[in-house]
Write an enzyme that holds these catalytic residues in place. Structure first.
Site, PDB file in Angstrom:
ATOM      1  N   THR A   1      -4.859   8.037   7.893  1.00 60.44           N
ATOM      2  CA  THR A   1      -4.906   6.893   6.996  1.00 60.44           C
ATOM      3  C   THR A   1      -6.365   6.490   6.856  1.00 60.44           C
ATOM      4  O   THR A   1      -7.174   6.790   7.733  1.00 60.44           O
ATOM      5  CB  THR A   1      -4.039   5.724   7.515  1.00 60.44           C
ATOM      6  OG1 THR A   1      -4.196   4.599   6.637  1.00 60.44           O
ATOM      7  CG2 THR A   1      -4.428   5.304   8.921  1.00 60.44           C
ATOM      8  N   GLY A   2      -6.680   5.820   5.776  1.00 60.47           N
ATOM      9  CA  GLY A   2      -8.070   5.399   5.578  1.00 60.47           C
ATOM     10  C   GLY A   2      -8.653   5.992   4.315  1.00 60.47           C
ATOM     11  O   GLY A   2      -7.900   6.405   3.422  1.00 60.47           O
TER      12      GLY A   2
ATOM     13  N   ARG B   1      -7.036   9.158  -9.747  1.00 59.23           N
ATOM     14  CA  ARG B   1      -7.554   9.398  -8.389  1.00 59.23           C
ATOM     15  C   ARG B   1      -6.408   9.796  -7.445  1.00 59.23           C
ATOM     16  O   ARG B   1      -5.339   9.204  -7.435  1.00 59.23           O
ATOM     17  CB  ARG B   1      -8.223   8.129  -7.871  1.00 59.23           C
ATOM     18  CG  ARG B   1      -8.850   8.264  -6.481  1.00 59.23           C
ATOM     19  CD  ARG B   1      -7.930   7.750  -5.393  1.00 59.23           C
ATOM     20  NE  ARG B   1      -8.592   7.731  -4.087  1.00 59.23           N
ATOM     21  CZ  ARG B   1      -7.961   7.487  -2.946  1.00 59.23           C
ATOM     22  NH1 ARG B   1      -6.680   7.231  -2.939  1.00 59.23           N
ATOM     23  NH2 ARG B   1      -8.608   7.505  -1.810  1.00 59.23           N
ATOM     24  N   VAL B   2      -6.651  10.830  -6.666  1.00 59.68           N
ATOM     25  CA  VAL B   2      -5.697  11.260  -5.648  1.00 59.68           C
ATOM     26  C   VAL B   2      -6.432  11.229  -4.311  1.00 59.68           C
ATOM     27  O   VAL B   2      -7.569  11.673  -4.205  1.00 59.68           O
ATOM     28  CB  VAL B   2      -5.184  12.689  -5.957  1.00 59.68           C
ATOM     29  CG1 VAL B   2      -4.400  13.252  -4.784  1.00 59.68           C
ATOM     30  CG2 VAL B   2      -4.318  12.673  -7.212  1.00 59.68           C
ATOM     31  N   GLY B   3      -5.765  10.692  -3.302  1.00 63.33           N
ATOM     32  CA  GLY B   3      -6.389  10.601  -1.978  1.00 63.33           C
ATOM     33  C   GLY B   3      -6.007  11.772  -1.089  1.00 63.33           C
ATOM     34  O   GLY B   3      -5.592  12.836  -1.550  1.00 63.33           O
ATOM     35  N   ASP B   4      -6.129  11.554   0.201  1.00 61.22           N
ATOM     36  CA  ASP B   4      -5.859  12.610   1.181  1.00 61.22           C
ATOM     37  C   ASP B   4      -4.371  12.820   1.446  1.00 61.22           C
ATOM     38  O   ASP B   4      -3.953  13.910   1.852  1.00 61.22           O
ATOM     39  CB  ASP B   4      -6.524  12.253   2.523  1.00 61.22           C
ATOM     40  CG  ASP B   4      -5.993  10.924   3.056  1.00 61.22           C
ATOM     41  OD1 ASP B   4      -6.093   9.905   2.321  1.00 61.22           O
ATOM     42  OD2 ASP B   4      -5.445  10.896   4.167  1.00 61.22           O
TER      43      ASP B   4
ATOM     44  N   THR C   1      -1.779   3.618   4.719  1.00 59.66           N
ATOM     45  CA  THR C   1      -0.781   4.654   4.461  1.00 59.66           C
ATOM     46  C   THR C   1       0.124   4.739   5.670  1.00 59.66           C
ATOM     47  O   THR C   1      -0.352   4.555   6.793  1.00 59.66           O
ATOM     48  CB  THR C   1      -1.533   6.006   4.332  1.00 59.66           C
ATOM     49  OG1 THR C   1      -2.341   5.940   3.174  1.00 59.66           O
ATOM     50  CG2 THR C   1      -0.597   7.191   4.247  1.00 59.66           C
TER      51      THR C   1
ATOM     52  N   SER D   1       0.817  -1.217   0.000  1.00 56.31           N
ATOM     53  CA  SER D   1       0.000   0.000   0.000  1.00 56.31           C
ATOM     54  C   SER D   1       0.849   1.264   0.000  1.00 56.31           C
ATOM     55  O   SER D   1       0.303   2.367   0.061  1.00 56.31           O
ATOM     56  CB  SER D   1      -0.903  -0.006   1.235  1.00 56.31           C
ATOM     57  OG  SER D   1      -0.123  -0.251   2.399  1.00 56.31           O
TER      58      SER D   1
ATOM     59  N   GLY E   1      -9.497   8.188   1.795  1.00 54.08           N
ATOM     60  CA  GLY E   1      -9.025   9.543   1.543  1.00 54.08           C
ATOM     61  C   GLY E   1     -10.125  10.528   1.214  1.00 54.08           C
ATOM     62  O   GLY E   1     -10.084  11.690   1.628  1.00 54.08           O
TER      63      GLY E   1
ATOM     64  N   THR F   1       1.897   6.955   0.388  1.00 53.80           N
ATOM     65  CA  THR F   1       0.987   5.841   0.075  1.00 53.80           C
ATOM     66  C   THR F   1       0.957   5.588  -1.419  1.00 53.80           C
ATOM     67  O   THR F   1       1.284   6.479  -2.214  1.00 53.80           O
ATOM     68  CB  THR F   1      -0.445   6.199   0.543  1.00 53.80           C
ATOM     69  OG1 THR F   1      -1.272   5.054   0.453  1.00 53.80           O
ATOM     70  CG2 THR F   1      -1.060   7.308  -0.275  1.00 53.80           C
TER      71      THR F   1
HETATM   72  N1  ASP Z   1      -5.562   7.420   2.746  1.00 50.69           N
HETATM   73  C1  ASP Z   1      -5.123   6.632   1.620  1.00 50.69           C
HETATM   74  C2  ASP Z   1      -5.813   7.096   0.375  1.00 50.69           C
HETATM   75  O1  ASP Z   1      -6.991   7.383   0.414  1.00 50.69           O
HETATM   76  C3  ASP Z   1      -5.340   5.162   1.770  1.00 50.69           C
HETATM   77  C4  ASP Z   1      -5.185   4.591   3.173  1.00 50.69           C
HETATM   78  O2  ASP Z   1      -4.555   5.143   4.022  1.00 50.69           O
HETATM   79  O3  ASP Z   1      -5.728   3.527   3.433  1.00 50.69           O
HETATM   80  O4  ASP Z   1      -5.210   7.099  -0.651  1.00 50.69           O
END
Ligand code: ASP
Length: 316
Positions: free
Chosen positions: A229-230, A206-209, A178, A79, A232, A196
């Protein structure tokens, strides 16, 4: 404290925020240091590297960069960085951000073929007038700074991608995670890093947080720092890490600040949110805390000199 009561208490606290006076900020500065906190059990491998730097008097920014690089380079971690699971088109794309004690920030998003996205983010911060570079522009910049292009897709990750193609399965809990790492050095400087490869099977583009300053990471050296994390998309919509630092500014403990951000997510979803999201926080006095939506399987790792602890979140 029961969740309902906690929400009520948070609401009260929010009604009359106790903005920290400069005296209390000075108090916060007399603290325990150095300290490192990071998300997931990644910290078992990453924290010792960061702590070595801090114990020998190094800078927190060098510590967080070196710490998360261990995870970016690990092909068995699917990941983050090298060995990360690809998007729907089979490309591994990385997001990363870094922030220092002076409030400087750098980030990269949708970066392909570079193992250490965190170091490119640091270069963006230190060598450009910008905060964020994405996609081909980020790659070109990385190459101009001497980073080597390499294939991040390992055979194992490729096989997994082929299996998904067969199953047409959608993203699942195991397909993301992440490393966010926050550290304070002996001199009190707080820095943070977050890196991450994002959600496996994400839509191309796609871009996350994680690379969004204030969402996946935020540092305010006077108050503290937070990382996420999680999912995004959800973290971005509440500016999660910034929110936690602002809660700490209002006098919340790091742990309560993280829970208040989780509660904000619940509030947005009528109290029925179940998606995984977790936060970590570090306050100026060295106190740390964490909260998670699905606390049963989230872990975080806290290190002080000579001591490392794998911790679970404490349910409210
Ligand atoms: N936060 C990350 C994202 O959305 C993924 C993760 O931490 O699980 O890209």
């Amino acid at each position: 404290m029961k969740r309902r009561k906690f929400i009520k208490t948070s609401a009260l606290a929010m009604a009359s925020p106790a903005i920290l006076s400069s005296d209390s900020i000075r108090d916060l500065q007399r603290n325990t240091k150095p300290v490192v906190i990071s998300t997931w059990r990644f910290g078992e491998k990453a924290n010792p590297v960061a702590m070595d730097i801090l114990e020998s008097g190094g800078y927190s920014l060098d510590a967080v960069e070196a710490g998360v690089k261990v995870i970016e380079a690990d092909p068995e971690i699917h990941s983050v960085g090298y060995g990360g699971y690809p998007d729907r088109d089979g490309n591994v794309t990385c997001d990363a951000s870094i922030m220092d004690d002076k409030g400087q920030a750098g980030s990269v998003a949708y970066l392909k073929n570079i193992k250490h996205a965190i170091s490119v983010a640091r270069k963006v911060m230190e060598e450009t007038d910008h905060v964020m570079l994405v996609g081909d522009g980020a790659l070109e910049f990385a190459k101009s700074q001497g980073f080597k292009e390499e294939n991040l897709l390992t055979d194992k990750a490729l096989q997994k991608w082929k299996d998904w193609k067969m199953e047409q399965s959608l993203r699942s809990e195991e397909n993301h995670d992440t490393i966010a790492m926050l550290a304070q050095d002996k001199f009190g400087h707080i820095s943070g890093a977050c890196t991450t490869s994002g959600m496996a099977q994400k839509m191309p583009g796609r871009v996350g947080d994680s690379p969004i300053i204030g969402a996946g990471l935020y540092v305010d050296n006077k108050i503290g720092a937070a990382g996420a994390t999680g999912v995004g998309e959800e973290i971005i919509k509440i500016a999660g890490s910034f929110l936690i630092v602002e809660f700490m500014r209002q006098g919340y403990s790091p742990e309560d600040a993280c829970w208040a951000a989780i509660d904000r997510l619940h509030q947005r979803h009528g109290g029925k949110a179940t998606f995984q999201t977790a936060f970590i926080a570090l306050r100026k006095d060295g106190a740390v805390g964490s909260a998670a939506m699905n606390g049963d399987y989230f872990r975080y790792v806290v290190s002080y000199p000579g001591n490392m602890e794998i911790k679970s979140v404490t349910k409210k």
